[in-house]
Design a protein around this motif. Structure first.
Motif, PDB file in Angstrom:
ATOM      1  N   GLU A 178      60.274  38.950   7.892  1.00 27.74           N
ATOM      2  CA  GLU A 178      60.908  37.711   8.356  1.00 27.74           C
ATOM      3  C   GLU A 178      62.030  38.011   9.350  1.00 27.74           C
ATOM      4  O   GLU A 178      62.134  37.364  10.392  1.00 27.74           O
ATOM      5  N   LYS A 179      62.844  38.987   9.019  1.00 28.68           N
ATOM      6  CA  LYS A 179      63.969  39.355   9.891  1.00 28.68           C
ATOM      7  C   LYS A 179      63.457  39.880  11.239  1.00 28.68           C
ATOM      8  O   LYS A 179      63.947  39.484  12.282  1.00 28.68           O
ATOM      9  N   ARG A 180      62.477  40.749  11.178  1.00 25.08           N
ATOM     10  CA  ARG A 180      62.007  41.387  12.412  1.00 25.08           C
ATOM     11  C   ARG A 180      61.186  40.449  13.281  1.00 25.08           C
ATOM     12  O   ARG A 180      61.176  40.576  14.496  1.00 25.08           O
ATOM     13  N   MET A 181      60.487  39.514  12.647  1.00 26.63           N
ATOM     14  CA  MET A 181      59.691  38.545  13.403  1.00 26.63           C
ATOM     15  C   MET A 181      60.524  37.325  13.798  1.00 26.63           C
ATOM     16  O   MET A 181      60.059  36.468  14.536  1.00 26.63           O
ATOM     17  N   ARG A 182      61.750  37.243  13.250  1.00 30.59           N
ATOM     18  CA  ARG A 182      62.672  36.128  13.511  1.00 30.59           C
ATOM     19  C   ARG A 182      62.029  34.774  13.191  1.00 30.59           C
ATOM     20  O   ARG A 182      62.162  33.810  13.940  1.00 30.59           O
ATOM     21  N   GLN A 183      61.326  34.737  12.047  1.00 31.02           N
ATOM     22  CA  GLN A 183      60.677  33.508  11.582  1.00 31.02           C
ATOM     23  C   GLN A 183      60.856  33.409  10.069  1.00 31.02           C
ATOM     24  O   GLN A 183      60.925  34.420   9.385  1.00 31.02           O
ATOM     25  N   THR A 184      60.878  32.179   9.578  1.00 26.12           N
ATOM     26  CA  THR A 184      60.918  31.958   8.136  1.00 26.12           C
ATOM     27  C   THR A 184      59.486  31.800   7.645  1.00 26.12           C
ATOM     28  O   THR A 184      58.746  30.965   8.159  1.00 26.12           O
ATOM     29  N   ASP A 185      59.110  32.600   6.669  1.00 21.98           N
ATOM     30  CA  ASP A 185      57.765  32.591   6.073  1.00 21.98           C
ATOM     31  C   ASP A 185      56.666  32.484   7.141  1.00 21.98           C
ATOM     32  O   ASP A 185      55.888  31.530   7.161  1.00 21.98           O
ATOM     33  N   PRO A 186      56.577  33.486   8.020  1.00 19.72           N
ATOM     34  CA  PRO A 186      55.561  33.435   9.078  1.00 19.72           C
ATOM     35  C   PRO A 186      54.153  33.385   8.497  1.00 19.72           C
ATOM     36  O   PRO A 186      53.843  34.091   7.531  1.00 19.72           O
ATOM     37  N   GLY A 187      53.304  32.559   9.070  1.00 20.43           N
ATOM     38  CA  GLY A 187      51.929  32.426   8.594  1.00 20.43           C
ATOM     39  C   GLY A 187      51.146  33.726   8.677  1.00 20.43           C
ATOM     40  O   GLY A 187      50.242  33.962   7.880  1.00 20.43           O
ATOM     41  N   ALA A 188      51.491  34.580   9.628  1.00 13.83           N
ATOM     42  CA  ALA A 188      50.784  35.849   9.792  1.00 13.83           C
ATOM     43  C   ALA A 188      51.061  36.824   8.652  1.00 13.83           C
ATOM     44  O   ALA A 188      50.286  37.744   8.411  1.00 13.83           O
ATOM     45  N   VAL A 189      52.158  36.617   7.935  1.00 14.44           N
ATOM     46  CA  VAL A 189      52.504  37.472   6.798  1.00 14.44           C
ATOM     47  C   VAL A 189      51.629  37.056   5.620  1.00 14.44           C
ATOM     48  O   VAL A 189      51.742  35.943   5.114  1.00 14.44           O
ATOM     49  N   ILE A 190      50.742  37.962   5.204  1.00 20.07           N
ATOM     50  CA  ILE A 190      49.768  37.625   4.161  1.00 20.07           C
ATOM     51  C   ILE A 190      49.819  38.558   2.953  1.00 20.07           C
ATOM     52  O   ILE A 190      49.044  38.399   2.023  1.00 20.07           O
ATOM     53  N   LEU A 191      50.749  39.500   2.959  1.00 21.63           N
ATOM     54  CA  LEU A 191      50.877  40.397   1.818  1.00 21.63           C
ATOM     55  C   LEU A 191      51.173  39.609   0.541  1.00 21.63           C
ATOM     56  O   LEU A 191      50.721  39.984  -0.544  1.00 21.63           O
ATOM     57  N   ASP A 192      51.880  38.503   0.671  1.00 18.56           N
ATOM     58  CA  ASP A 192      52.207  37.681  -0.501  1.00 18.56           C
ATOM     59  C   ASP A 192      50.955  37.116  -1.151  1.00 18.56           C
ATOM     60  O   ASP A 192      50.817  37.120  -2.378  1.00 18.56           O
ATOM     61  N   GLU A 193      49.997  36.640  -0.354  1.00 19.66           N
ATOM     62  CA  GLU A 193      48.742  36.119  -0.922  1.00 19.66           C
ATOM     63  C   GLU A 193      47.965  37.219  -1.647  1.00 19.66           C
ATOM     64  O   GLU A 193      47.372  36.982  -2.693  1.00 19.66           O
ATOM     65  N   VAL A 194      47.986  38.413  -1.081  1.00 18.33           N
ATOM     66  CA  VAL A 194      47.233  39.526  -1.675  1.00 18.33           C
ATOM     67  C   VAL A 194      47.749  39.842  -3.074  1.00 18.33           C
ATOM     68  O   VAL A 194      46.969  39.918  -4.024  1.00 18.33           O
ATOM     69  N   VAL A 195      49.053  40.016  -3.203  1.00 19.07           N
ATOM     70  CA  VAL A 195      49.596  40.497  -4.476  1.00 19.07           C
ATOM     71  C   VAL A 195      49.612  39.457  -5.582  1.00 19.07           C
ATOM     72  O   VAL A 195      49.679  39.823  -6.762  1.00 19.07           O
ATOM     73  N   VAL A 196      49.536  38.163  -5.232  1.00 18.28           N
ATOM     74  CA  VAL A 196      49.561  37.154  -6.296  1.00 18.28           C
ATOM     75  C   VAL A 196      48.174  36.802  -6.825  1.00 18.28           C
ATOM     76  O   VAL A 196      48.066  36.229  -7.913  1.00 18.28           O
ATOM     77  N   MET A 197      47.122  37.120  -6.099  1.00 21.79           N
ATOM     78  CA  MET A 197      45.776  36.736  -6.552  1.00 21.79           C
ATOM     79  C   MET A 197      45.447  37.220  -7.965  1.00 21.79           C
ATOM     80  O   MET A 197      44.831  36.474  -8.730  1.00 21.79           O
ATOM     81  N   PRO A 198      45.851  38.422  -8.376  1.00 24.04           N
ATOM     82  CA  PRO A 198      45.567  38.807  -9.772  1.00 24.04           C
ATOM     83  C   PRO A 198      46.170  37.861 -10.803  1.00 24.04           C
ATOM     84  O   PRO A 198      45.628  37.711 -11.902  1.00 24.04           O
ATOM     85  N   LEU A 199      47.266  37.186 -10.469  1.00 26.71           N
ATOM     86  CA  LEU A 199      47.889  36.254 -11.412  1.00 26.71           C
ATOM     87  C   LEU A 199      46.999  35.047 -11.691  1.00 26.71           C
ATOM     88  O   LEU A 199      47.088  34.441 -12.756  1.00 26.71           O
ATOM     89  N   VAL A 200      46.138  34.709 -10.753  1.00 26.74           N
ATOM     90  CA  VAL A 200      45.207  33.589 -10.946  1.00 26.74           C
ATOM     91  C   VAL A 200      44.291  33.870 -12.134  1.00 26.74           C
ATOM     92  O   VAL A 200      43.887  32.954 -12.844  1.00 26.74           O
ATOM     93  N   PHE A 201      44.004  35.135 -12.378  1.00 28.55           N
ATOM     94  CA  PHE A 201      43.008  35.503 -13.384  1.00 28.55           C
ATOM     95  C   PHE A 201      43.630  36.085 -14.658  1.00 28.55           C
ATOM     96  O   PHE A 201      42.945  36.753 -15.431  1.00 28.55           O
ATOM     97  N   LEU A 202      44.909  35.789 -14.882  1.00 34.57           N
ATOM     98  CA  LEU A 202      45.531  36.206 -16.142  1.00 34.57           C
ATOM     99  C   LEU A 202      44.745  35.628 -17.312  1.00 34.57           C
ATOM    100  O   LEU A 202      44.390  34.452 -17.314  1.00 34.57           O
ATOM    101  N   GLY A 203      44.458  36.439 -18.293  1.00 32.10           N
ATOM    102  CA  GLY A 203      43.754  35.971 -19.479  1.00 32.10           C
ATOM    103  C   GLY A 203      42.276  35.717 -19.274  1.00 32.10           C
ATOM    104  O   GLY A 203      41.628  35.110 -20.128  1.00 32.10           O
TER     105      GLY A 203
END
Length: 183
Positions: free
Chosen positions: A81-106
């Protein structure tokens, strides 16, 4: 900003020495800037991440990997965010990757044989994309948390909401199937 968030965000200092190109490549997986619907593509990579590292692993390993992944993603998303000078840039997708396992808890505790495994994965993916895009139930407010914490937090909430809905749907299908099998 509360002391907890300041301390957590302050712990991301280790990402600062990385060159801009590395930080942005990690946060965007190298392709988030070059595709349409980058969040969907990131979620697909997250589905692969779940399948390879979480699906058949012991719960303790999964818990540790999820916690470390969320922390690392928040750190890199914060710096991106700091380096791209944007808040929650759409191109940043690492967040989607790491949360997907939480969808399948249990998932292993769900009734088996109700739906094919691939259908459960597809349904969880679809629920996550819906919640990630629409951001109901105050999920969108989590983006207001500072930096990379906000980038990841709204996706965590979307993944957990998807997990709940996935369980409700599978349980409802199991109930419906058992009710109609008795007839």
């Amino acid at each position: 900003m509360s002391t907890f968030w300041k301390l957590l965000r302050g712990s991301f200092f280790w990402t600062r020495p990385f060159p801009d190109a590395w930080v942005i490549a990690i946060a965007t997986l190298g392709f988030g800037r070059h595709v349409k619907a980058p969040g969907t593509w990131g979620s697909l990579v997250g589905l692969l991440f779940y399948t390879v590292f979480f699906a058949k692993s012991p719960w303790l390993f999964c818990a540790i990997l999820a916690a470390v992944s969320l922390y690392v993603a928040a750190a890199f998303c914060d710096e991106a965010e700091k380096r791209m000078r944007q808040t929650d840039p759409g191109a940043v997708i690492l967040d989607e990757v790491v949360v997907m396992p939480l969808v399948f808890l249990g998932l292993s505790a769900m009734p088996q044989g109700i739906l094919p495994y691939w259908a459960v994965l597809l349904m969880g993916f679809a629920f996550f994309r819906l919640f990630d895009i629409v951001k109901p139930f105050g999920i969108g407010r989590l983006q207001r948390l500072p930096g990379g914490i906000g980038v990841v937090a709204d996706d965590v909430a979307a993944a957990l909401a998807s997990c709940v809905l996935l369980h409700v749907v599978v349980m409802a299908l199991a109930w419906w199937q058992s009710a109609h099998a008795a007839v």
